[in-house]
Design a protein around this motif. Sequence first.
Motif, PDB file in Angstrom:
ATOM      1  N   THR A 135       0.808  -1.009   0.368  1.00 42.85           N
ATOM      2  CA  THR A 135      -0.436   0.495  -0.231  1.00 42.85           C
ATOM      3  C   THR A 135       0.704   1.299   0.245  1.00 42.85           C
ATOM      4  O   THR A 135       1.863   0.752  -0.095  1.00 42.85           O
ATOM      5  CB  THR A 135      -0.487  -0.268   0.943  1.00 42.85           C
ATOM      6  N   ARG A 226     -11.456  -3.149   5.542  1.00 36.80           N
ATOM      7  CA  ARG A 226     -12.918  -2.113   5.907  1.00 36.80           C
ATOM      8  C   ARG A 226     -13.263  -2.208   7.275  1.00 36.80           C
ATOM      9  O   ARG A 226     -13.120  -1.137   8.206  1.00 36.80           O
ATOM     10  CB  ARG A 226     -13.852  -2.197   5.163  1.00 36.80           C
ATOM     11  N   ALA A 253      -7.011  -0.908  -2.719  1.00 34.18           N
ATOM     12  CA  ALA A 253      -8.168   0.321  -2.911  1.00 34.18           C
ATOM     13  C   ALA A 253      -8.615   0.478  -1.798  1.00 34.18           C
ATOM     14  O   ALA A 253      -8.843   1.958  -1.162  1.00 34.18           O
ATOM     15  CB  ALA A 253      -8.709   0.261  -3.908  1.00 34.18           C
ATOM     16  N   ALA A 254      -9.176   0.033  -0.663  1.00 35.58           N
ATOM     17  CA  ALA A 254      -9.883   0.171   0.068  1.00 35.58           C
ATOM     18  C   ALA A 254      -9.180   0.157   1.518  1.00 35.58           C
ATOM     19  O   ALA A 254      -9.390   1.311   2.181  1.00 35.58           O
ATOM     20  CB  ALA A 254     -10.555  -0.508   0.910  1.00 35.58           C
ATOM     21  N   ASP A 256      -6.151   1.883   0.858  1.00 37.20           N
ATOM     22  CA  ASP A 256      -5.563   3.188   0.458  1.00 37.20           C
ATOM     23  C   ASP A 256      -6.543   4.224   0.629  1.00 37.20           C
ATOM     24  O   ASP A 256      -6.164   5.233   0.863  1.00 37.20           O
ATOM     25  CB  ASP A 256      -4.862   3.617  -0.988  1.00 37.20           C
ATOM     26  N   ALA A 257      -7.527   4.094   0.419  1.00 40.00           N
ATOM     27  CA  ALA A 257      -8.963   4.892   1.078  1.00 40.00           C
ATOM     28  C   ALA A 257      -8.450   4.841   2.286  1.00 40.00           C
ATOM     29  O   ALA A 257      -9.088   6.854   2.974  1.00 40.00           O
ATOM     30  CB  ALA A 257      -9.946   4.967   0.203  1.00 40.00           C
ATOM     31  N   ALA A 258      -8.348   4.107   3.007  1.00 41.50           N
ATOM     32  CA  ALA A 258      -8.537   4.682   4.369  1.00 41.50           C
ATOM     33  C   ALA A 258      -7.429   4.971   5.269  1.00 41.50           C
ATOM     34  O   ALA A 258      -7.210   4.959   6.464  1.00 41.50           O
ATOM     35  CB  ALA A 258      -9.087   3.486   4.624  1.00 41.50           C
TER      36      ALA A 258
END
Length: 269
Positions: A135, A226, A253-254, A256-258
Motif C-alpha cells: 500500500t 474496512r 484500494a480500500a 489506500d482510501a482509508a
Amino acid sequence: MRALIAGQGRLPELLVERHRAAGEALVVCGYAGAPGRLDPDISFHLERLGGLLRELRRRGVREVCMAGAVRRPKLRVWRLDFATLRIVPRLARALGKGDDGALREVIALFEENGMTVRGAHEILPDLLPGPGVLTKAQPRDGDRRDAARGEEIVAAMGAADIGQACVVAAGQALAIEALPGTDWMLASLAGPREEGLPAGGLLFKAPKPGQDRRADLPAIGPGTIRAAAGAGLRGVVIEAGGVMLLDREEALAAADAAGLFLWVRPKGG
C-alpha cells in the motif's frame, strides 16, 4: 474429478470462477447453514457426511478442496443417515477439538475414502502475495514492534488451537480471535476506546504453528480492511506465504482510501 466443500465467504466463489474459466469439472458441495451465493450441486449436513462421501465416490471424485467459513455445528442424531452412523464417534471427537484438530479428523475421512485433499492456495497460488508493503501507507517503527508482538501472541494462541489473529497496539494485545472470528473481533473494537487503551494498532494474522494448511488457511479481503479501518487501526499485517489475500485490487484500494498499510511480513520479521 474434483469436489469443492464450500462454506460461506468469497473464497469458494473464486474457486468456482477459476474452474469455470478453465473449463474444468467441479462438484460443488454446499454445507447447509453456510449461506452464500453459490448454487451447489449437492447440499449436505454434517449428519450426512457419510452419505456425501459415498456420493462423491460414486461420481468418481479423486480430489477435494475445503474452502469458506463454517460455523461449528451441533450433531443432531435425528438427522443421521445410515452411512454416517459408523463415523459418529469420530465426528463427536472432532467437534470437541479446536478448529485445526476438527479439520484434521475430517481430512482423514476424505483420505480414507480415496480422495486427496488440496488447499485452496494450491489451486489459486496467486492468492498468496509475496512479501512487502503493498500500500501507499507504510508501517512505522512502532508498527514493526507491534507486528513482532502479534507474531508471538498468535503463536501462543495457535499452540492452544484457539485462533489465527490478534490486534496489538503499543505492544499490548487489545483483542484476540476466538470462535466468532476476525470480523467479530474487529467489530468489538469499533467506536471510541476505553480510557487507558492505546490508540491505533494493527491486525496481525498468521497460520497456527504446525497447522494443516490444506484447510482453514487464514484469509483477508476488502471486508477485513474496512473492518480494520472501522476499528481505528493503522494497518494490517499478514504472514508471507501463510495468509491468502482475496480480491487483491479491491482490498488495496480500500486500504489506500482509508490510509491503512498492508504489510505481507516474512515469518520472524
